[in-house]
Design a protein around this motif. Structure first.
Motif, mmCIF file in Angstrom:
data_model
loop_
_atom_site.group_PDB
_atom_site.id
_atom_site.type_symbol
_atom_site.label_atom_id
_atom_site.label_comp_id
_atom_site.label_asym_id
_atom_site.label_seq_id
_atom_site.Cartn_x
_atom_site.Cartn_y
_atom_site.Cartn_z
ATOM 1 N N LYS A 61 0.858 -1.182 0.000
ATOM 2 C CA LYS A 61 0.000 0.000 0.000
ATOM 3 C C LYS A 61 0.891 1.226 0.000
ATOM 4 O O LYS A 61 2.014 1.203 0.487
ATOM 5 C CB LYS A 61 -0.906 0.034 1.235
ATOM 6 C CG LYS A 61 -1.946 -1.048 1.244
ATOM 7 C CD LYS A 61 -2.825 -0.922 2.455
ATOM 8 C CE LYS A 61 -3.832 -2.055 2.467
ATOM 9 N NZ LYS A 61 -4.632 -2.064 3.679
ATOM 10 N N ASN B 140 -4.506 -0.337 -3.143
ATOM 11 C CA ASN B 140 -5.090 0.632 -2.221
ATOM 12 C C ASN B 140 -4.084 1.719 -1.881
ATOM 13 O O ASN B 140 -2.909 1.446 -1.690
ATOM 14 C CB ASN B 140 -5.532 -0.044 -0.920
ATOM 15 C CG ASN B 140 -6.732 -0.915 -1.134
ATOM 16 O OD1 ASN B 140 -7.616 -0.569 -1.901
ATOM 17 N ND2 ASN B 140 -6.772 -2.040 -0.461
ATOM 18 N N GLU C 140 -3.525 4.598 0.982
ATOM 19 C CA GLU C 140 -3.967 5.144 2.256
ATOM 20 C C GLU C 140 -3.482 6.581 2.340
ATOM 21 O O GLU C 140 -2.302 6.856 2.171
ATOM 22 C CB GLU C 140 -3.391 4.344 3.426
ATOM 23 C CG GLU C 140 -3.959 2.957 3.537
ATOM 24 C CD GLU C 140 -3.448 2.236 4.769
ATOM 25 O OE1 GLU C 140 -2.798 2.865 5.627
ATOM 26 O OE2 GLU C 140 -3.714 1.035 4.865
ATOM 27 N N LYS D 242 -7.851 7.756 7.653
ATOM 28 C CA LYS D 242 -7.429 7.440 6.293
ATOM 29 C C LYS D 242 -8.619 7.444 5.347
ATOM 30 O O LYS D 242 -9.769 7.313 5.758
ATOM 31 C CB LYS D 242 -6.729 6.086 6.213
ATOM 32 C CG LYS D 242 -7.601 4.912 6.593
ATOM 33 C CD LYS D 242 -6.803 3.623 6.547
ATOM 34 C CE LYS D 242 -7.617 2.470 7.110
ATOM 35 N NZ LYS D 242 -6.865 1.240 7.122
ATOM 36 N N THR D 243 -8.306 7.579 4.069
ATOM 37 C CA THR D 243 -9.283 7.438 2.999
ATOM 38 C C THR D 243 -8.713 6.420 2.023
ATOM 39 O O THR D 243 -7.559 6.536 1.617
ATOM 40 C CB THR D 243 -9.496 8.775 2.263
ATOM 41 O OG1 THR D 243 -9.978 9.728 3.197
ATOM 42 C CG2 THR D 243 -10.494 8.619 1.129
ATOM 43 N N LEU D 244 -9.480 5.414 1.666
ATOM 44 C CA LEU D 244 -9.028 4.427 0.681
ATOM 45 C C LEU D 244 -9.579 4.798 -0.676
ATOM 46 O O LEU D 244 -10.772 5.043 -0.834
ATOM 47 C CB LEU D 244 -9.498 3.025 1.071
ATOM 48 C CG LEU D 244 -8.896 2.464 2.356
ATOM 49 C CD1 LEU D 244 -9.482 1.087 2.660
ATOM 50 C CD2 LEU D 244 -7.387 2.382 2.257
ATOM 51 N N GLN E 35 -10.219 3.714 -4.589
ATOM 52 C CA GLN E 35 -10.261 2.653 -5.593
ATOM 53 C C GLN E 35 -9.477 3.196 -6.785
ATOM 54 O O GLN E 35 -9.565 4.387 -7.099
ATOM 55 C CB GLN E 35 -11.706 2.368 -5.979
ATOM 56 C CG GLN E 35 -11.865 1.218 -6.922
ATOM 57 C CD GLN E 35 -13.338 0.922 -7.164
ATOM 58 O OE1 GLN E 35 -14.227 1.587 -6.667
ATOM 59 N NE2 GLN E 35 -13.580 -0.081 -7.963
#
Length: 181
Positions: A7, A34, A36, A52-54, A56
């Motif tokens: 990641k 992903n 982060e 955090k924001t994942l 796509q």
């Protein structure tokens, strides 16, 4: 930014699109899906903290035909979201797939075209169905005439860049087209 367990972890105050653009150039085979984005607003607003924001990650291609100098536009089928709209070939990355590998796979799945001269031309973020998406735009070329579309599309057309810019394409696609080298 750092790589942790496949990641990308990005600290606050960093332009996410720029970092992904740099990563795609420096590490084209690095398997990450992903991203982060760790943000800490504690320096600005006490007691405010977002973990955090994942994102796509998706890829889209501008495929230019070398003989006609036109680009490929697909029309989405009734079996997918955004039915009947114009689209560029592309889709989401699979686990442990680099952006370029995902782009080549998506082009083969959706068009069966062999393409070459791939160039990363655009990276941007959008919100789609309340989910953040990071879209990586590629430019590539083909000299094949036989496009074989799959179930995701009902038809295809080769259009000039000027024609494509006048089409009812999503803004994110127009942004990629505007960056054609």
């Amino acid at each position: 930014f750092t790589f942790i367990n496949s990641k990308v972890v990005i600290k606050s105050g960093v332009n996410v699109s720029l970092i992904v653009f740099i990563i795609a150039i420096i590490y084209p085979k690095k398997p990450f899906v992903n991203i982060e984005y760790n943000v800490s607003m504690s320096d600005y607003v006490p007691d405010f903290h977002i973990e955090k924001t994942l994102f796509q990650i998706g890829v889209k291609a501008i495929i230019r035909h070398t003989d006609t100098d036109k680009i490929l536009i697909l029309t989405r089928s009734e079996s997918v979201s955004s039915k009947g709209t114009a689209d560029l070939p592309g889709g989401n990355l699979e686990n442990f797939e680099s952006p370029l590998e995902g782009m080549v796979r998506e082009i083969m799945e959706e068009t069966e075209l062999a393409c070459f001269n791939f160039k990363l031309i655009n990276v941007h973020t959008i919100h789609h169905q309340d989910q953040p998406l990071l879209i990586i735009g590629y430019y590539c070329e083909t000299n094949e005439k036989n496009v074989v579309i799959n179930w995701e599309s009902t038809r295809y057309s080769w259009v000039s860049i000027a024609e494509a810019l006048k089409m009812d394409l999503p803004y994110s696609h127009l942004e990629i087209i505007q960056n054609i080298p």
